[in-house]
Structure formats: C-alpha cells, structure tokens
Enzyme design. Structure first.
Site, short mmCIF file in Angstrom:
data_model
loop_
_atom_site.label_atom_id
_atom_site.label_comp_id
_atom_site.label_asym_id
_atom_site.label_seq_id
_atom_site.Cartn_x
_atom_site.Cartn_y
_atom_site.Cartn_z
CG ASN A 150 -0.17 0.10 2.51
OD1 ASN A 150 0.81 -0.59 2.69
ND2 ASN A 150 -0.60 0.97 3.39
CD GLU A 247 7.31 3.95 11.17
OE1 GLU A 247 6.14 3.97 11.61
OE2 GLU A 247 8.23 4.60 11.66
CB CYS A 281 -0.28 1.74 8.79
SG CYS A 281 0.37 3.31 8.24
CD GLU A 456 9.39 5.13 7.67
OE1 GLU A 456 8.19 5.11 7.37
OE2 GLU A 456 10.24 4.36 7.18
P1 NAD Z 1 3.91 -7.90 5.19
O1 NAD Z 1 4.56 -7.76 6.50
O2 NAD Z 1 3.29 -9.19 4.82
O3 NAD Z 1 4.97 -7.59 4.01
C1 NAD Z 1 5.72 -6.41 3.98
C2 NAD Z 1 7.01 -6.66 3.22
O4 NAD Z 1 7.80 -7.61 3.94
C3 NAD Z 1 6.82 -7.23 1.82
O5 NAD Z 1 7.76 -6.60 0.97
C4 NAD Z 1 7.17 -8.70 2.01
O6 NAD Z 1 7.66 -9.32 0.84
C5 NAD Z 1 8.25 -8.63 3.06
N1 NAD Z 1 8.45 -9.86 3.82
C6 NAD Z 1 7.55 -10.85 4.08
N2 NAD Z 1 8.11 -11.81 4.85
C7 NAD Z 1 9.39 -11.43 5.09
C8 NAD Z 1 10.47 -11.98 5.84
N3 NAD Z 1 10.36 -13.14 6.48
N4 NAD Z 1 11.63 -11.29 5.90
C9 NAD Z 1 11.76 -10.11 5.28
N5 NAD Z 1 10.79 -9.54 4.53
C10 NAD Z 1 9.61 -10.19 4.43
O7 NAD Z 1 2.87 -6.73 5.12
P2 NAD Z 1 1.76 -6.47 4.03
O8 NAD Z 1 0.61 -7.37 4.26
O9 NAD Z 1 2.36 -6.41 2.68
O10 NAD Z 1 1.36 -4.95 4.43
C11 NAD Z 1 0.40 -4.65 5.36
C12 NAD Z 1 1.00 -4.31 6.70
O11 NAD Z 1 1.86 -3.17 6.62
C13 NAD Z 1 -0.09 -3.92 7.66
O12 NAD Z 1 0.11 -4.49 8.94
C14 NAD Z 1 0.04 -2.42 7.75
O13 NAD Z 1 -0.51 -1.84 8.90
C15 NAD Z 1 1.50 -2.23 7.63
N6 NAD Z 1 1.79 -0.85 7.26
C16 NAD Z 1 2.36 -0.01 8.17
C17 NAD Z 1 2.61 1.31 7.82
C18 NAD Z 1 3.27 2.26 8.77
O14 NAD Z 1 3.85 3.24 8.32
N7 NAD Z 1 3.23 2.05 10.06
C19 NAD Z 1 2.28 1.77 6.56
C20 NAD Z 1 1.69 0.90 5.68
C21 NAD Z 1 1.47 -0.42 6.04
#
Ligand code: NAD
Length: 487
Positions: A150, A247, A281, A456
């Site tokens: 996102n 984050e 998020c 950030e």
């Molecule tokens: P996710 O944690 O599944 O994936 C995020 C990233 O991590 C992807 O690029 C993925 O390929 C990578 N990844 C997955 N497993 C990994 C591993 N074992 N080691 C290293 N990298 C790995 O998250 P998602 O479902 O893509 O995104 C949604 C989440 O992101 C939600 O929880 C949302 O709240 C959070 N988010 C937080 C913010 C913020 O700024 N706080 C902003 C946007 C989204």
C-alpha cells in the site's frame, strides 16, 4: 504485457525468474515483474556496499548530495502523474489518491534534500587537559528497506530520502504485490546522476526479504509491514546485528465526544477509515463514540458510507476502489463472519461485491453486544469500521488504550482541557485532535507497542540513518610520559 526490471548497480536487469502481477480491478494479469533470488539480493547489496565506500559517494559533500536529492524531487514531481497511473494499475489504489500522494512524495525528497548539509556533530568540553574531543555524525552504512504494497512510493520515499541525505546507500525490496511503481521510479532515479549503486531496487517475496534483511553487509533495516514479518526481521538482525526501524500496523481509535462537531467528525471518520479502501496503517478503524450521540453519529456515518462512489480505480470519480489482493478480501470476509458470530451487528456493507475485481464495500459493524469481537482487535486492512460507545472520559481512555498497537488516534471534542488530557493519556505515536490522517515530511511518524519503533519524517528520521564517531585528539607536543597511567 508490460515488463518491469530490477535496478542493481545502475543497470536494469530481469531477475532469475519473473512473476505475474494482477490488475486488482479485473483480477487479470497485466505485467511481468523480475523476481529476486538470493544472487540478485547479493548483487544488490554488493552494489550498495561498493557505492557506500566509493570516493564518488563517500567523498561527495553533503551539499552535493542534497542537490541530487533536490533534482530527484523535481523529477518525481514532473513524473507524478505517470507514476500514479502505474501505482493505480498495479495496486488498485484510486487515481485520486495516487496522484495527490505522489505529487506530495516529491516534497519528502525536497525536505530531506534541504537537511542533507544540516547534520551537525558536536564539540565536547572534555574533562581532561590537552585534549580536543568531538563527535562526527556519520552515515550508518548500507540500508535494507522493505516495504508493503500500500502506498509503496510514499513508504519507500520516507526511507530512501533520509537515508541518502545522511550519506547511506540503499537496497529497497518492493513488495511482491504491486511493485510496478517502485520499478518505474528506478528509471526516474537513474536520470538524476547519483553514483551507480547508491540506490538499488529489487522485488520478490518473503525469501528475497529474508535474504536481504539478514545479509551480513546490511547495517540498518528500515521496514514497513506487519508485526509478524517484523518479528522475522528482528530475528534476522540477530545475525548481522543491523539496527532496525519498524513501521507496523495499527488499530487506531477514533474518539468522538458529545460536544464534537458531528458533521466534521463524521467526514473525518469516513476518510479516516474508507480512504485507500481502508488499506492504511493509520486507518481510524475503531470508532469510540459517546453513548449519548451514538445513534445520531452512526446514522450520519451510514448515510455517508452508503453514498460513497465505488468503482474503477482509474476513474477520478471513484472514492473507494478494489482491495489490492484477493487475500485482503478474504481476510475481511473472515473477520466479519467471526465477529457477527459473537454478536456484532452490521450497520452497513459487509458483503463482498460480485465480479472479478477485489471489491469490498464500506462496512460499519456495531460491537455493542460483542466486546470480544475479533474485528475490534485485528487489523483488517480493508474498509471496515468497528464501533463501541463509552459513558465518560475515563472509559474512552481505557478503550482507546485497549490494544497491542499504538500508531495513531483521533480525538474529536471542543473542550480544550479535555483534549489535552486525552493527548497525554493515549499511548500512540500520533494523536490528531479535530482532524485525522494529516501527514508531512516535517512531522515524525511512527508508533508505540506492536506498531513498531523508530520514526519516519522529521529530523529524527534523518538521525536514525546516522551513527556517532567520537574523535579524541591530543593537542600537546610533549611525549606521552608514562604508558601505564590512565588518562
Ligand atoms: P507484510 O509484512 O506481509 O509484508 C511487507 C514486506 O515484507 C513485503 O515486501 C514482504 O515481501 C516482506 N516480507 C515478508 N516476509 C518477510 C520476511 N520473512 N523477511 C523479510 N521480509 C519479508 O505486510 P503487508 O501485508 O504487505 O502490508 C500490510 C502491513 O503493513 C499492515 O500491517 C500495515 O498496517 C502495515 N503498514 C504499516 C505502515 C506504517 O507506516 N506504520 C504503513 C503501511 C502499512
């Protein structure tokens, strides 16, 4: 069929394999993405490390780094519409949002461009004669940036801009869902004139993310994503002892008191939860409303939610588009079903729309009779608002803090002293009062608890990409008299 490549060491390349990317509006394949294997990750980290140590980058003045970032800001602004269209196509995020957000992304590069030559050290009034002691703030090294799907350009810019301003080099792993905007951004970055390898952009799934974040040559991991993934990353950092900034998600309370301006609070709540189709998020996903105005407020929200224009993401009239992936839609369906099973009641929405796209309507669930409903504690990452009511301020605080997360909170009241009490009592990284979802490159952004650590935006973000070197310089010309006296 469009093809998107990796950007490693200033070269564009196909990965060892490729994967298909779906258009969320149709569910059909529209592009092929390079898919990073361990060799690609190694090559990207080697390129970043080579650039970090190179005279072209390490020897560049901070002012010159800032100028390059400033040129990047101009190029992002010039290409914002093209980038927005690609992000919309690959993630389903509506064009209204991507075009406004990416135009603003340029401002993040501009802000950190200005900060590049304002990273100052310090001189210490040391307690010893004939010694000068000072601190140099130096770049932390090679940064692994891992982002979710996102708002990828935005979430990447808030890492790339401060990292490069500080003099670090970066390997960014775009999400396997909707990576096209980042791979397209690489083409713009390539035009700026940074030394090769300063920024490398790859994509791929969890394996590529794991290989990157545990890589021995990585010094700092900047991650945005889910808490479970963050745990993997922190475990990986036990290998390379990289520092981390995380984050993560949220279940942010949106608190409306009985003296609030109802119309204004309802508008903020609608955008607070339904913007980005709820895939945000900071989504204000838990409405806590004073019991005396609950019916009036819910009626107002229901009318506004049902008037939202759902449609194709590339149509400027659309207000809520599809979810990014089928997986998101299935999660929403499952959480709603489990919440209704324990007594929660649908106010509106709740049923996935027919058709091939990943559409889900704006949904409101009243949890008055279901305080343990899973929709109150789990992050949906979809357009679903859960509602509870409170009797007084103390109960509102207790409910607001009844979460493992702590990213953001909204408070709507006209009472100034109450607003201050709420600001102090709520445990979250951001509190918005009589507004919601405002962000700026100047303001730090980040969470408490399971919402992560590090910030950030703002000066603090820049400092996270630096480390301190302490320098001792003896100013006496006399020989050191005795080797065994501690000085
Ligand atoms: P996710 O944690 O599944 O994936 C995020 C990233 O991590 C992807 O690029 C993925 O390929 C990578 N990844 C997955 N497993 C990994 C591993 N074992 N080691 C290293 N990298 C790995 O998250 P998602 O479902 O893509 O995104 C949604 C989440 O992101 C939600 O929880 C949302 O709240 C959070 N988010 C937080 C913010 C913020 O700024 N706080 C902003 C946007 C989204």
């Amino acid at each position: 069929m469009q093809i998107f490549q990796h950007y490693i060491g200033g070269q564009f390349s196909d990965g060892a394999t490729q994967f298909e990317s779906l258009d969320p509006a149709t569910g059909q394949v529209w592009a092929l993405m390079a898919n990073a294997c361990e060799d690609d990750v190694n090559a990207a980290v080697q390129a970043a490390q080579g650039a970090f140590l190179s005279p072209e980058w390490a020897g560049m003045t901070a002012t010159a780094r800032g100028k390059l970032l400033s040129t990047l800001a101009d190029l992002v602004a010039e290409n914002a519409q093209r980038l927005a269209e690609i992000e919309t196509r690959d993630t389903g995020k509506i064009i209204r949002e991507t075009s406004a957000q990416i135009a603003y992304v340029a401002e993040y590069f501009r802000y950190f461009a200005g900060l590049a030559d304002k990273i100052e050290g310090a001189h210490l009034p040391i307690d010893k004669p004939d010694m000068e002691v000072w601190l140099r703030r130096e770049p932390v090294g090679v940064v692994a940036a891992v982002v979710p799907w996102n708002s990828q350009l935005f979430l990447s810019a808030v890492k790339i801009a401060p990292a490069l301003a500080a003099g670090c080099t970066v390997v960014l792993k775009a999400s396997e869902d909707g990576p096209a905007p980042m791979l397209e951004f690489a083409k713009i970055f390539d035009q700026v004139g940074f030394p090769k390898g300063v920024l490398n952009i790859i994509t791929g799934g969890p394996d590529a993310g794991a290989a990157l974040t545990r890589h021995p040559k990585v010094d700092h991991v900047a991650f945005t994503g889910g808490a479970e993934t963050a745990r993997h990353i922190v475990r990986n950092s036990a290998e390379n002892l990289a520092t981390t900034s995380l984050e993560l998600g949220g279940k942010s309370p949106f608190i409306v008191f009985d003296d609030a301006d109802i119309e204004s609070a309802a508008n903020a709540q609608v955008s607070g939860i339904f913007a980005a189709t709820g895939q945000s998020c900071v989504a204000g996903s838990r409405l806590l409303v004073h019991a005396s105005i609950k019916d009036e407020f819910l009626a107002c929200l229901k009318a506004k939610a049902e008037a939202i224009v759902i449609g194709a993401p590339d149509d400027m009239a659309t207000e809520v588009g599809p979810l990014c992936t089928m997986r998101q839609r299935e999660t929403a369906k499952d959480l709603i079903a489990r919440s209704l099973d324990v007594g929660a009641k649908l106010v509106t929405g709740g049923v996935a729309l027919e058709g091939d796209g990943f559409y889900f309507p704006p949904t409101i669930i009243d949890c008055a009779n279901a305080p343990d409903a899973p929709c109150l504690s789990n992050e949906f990452f979809g357009p679903v608002l859960s509602v509870l009511s409170f009797e007084d301020e103390a109960e509102a605080i207790e409910m607001a803090n009844d979460t493992e997360f702590g990213l953001a909170a909204g408070v709507f009241t006209q009472n100034l002293t109450r607003a201050h009490r709420m600001i102090n009592a709520i445990r979250s990284g951001i509190v918005w009062v009589n507004t919601y979802r405002a962000v700026s490159p100047i303001a730090p952004f980040g969470g408490y608890g399971l919402s992560g650590h590090g910030r950030e935006g703002g000066l603090q973000a820049l400092l996270d990409y630096t480390t301190i070197k302490t320098v001792w310089l003896r100013t006496s010309d006399d020989p050191i008299p005795d080797p065994f006296i501690m000085r």
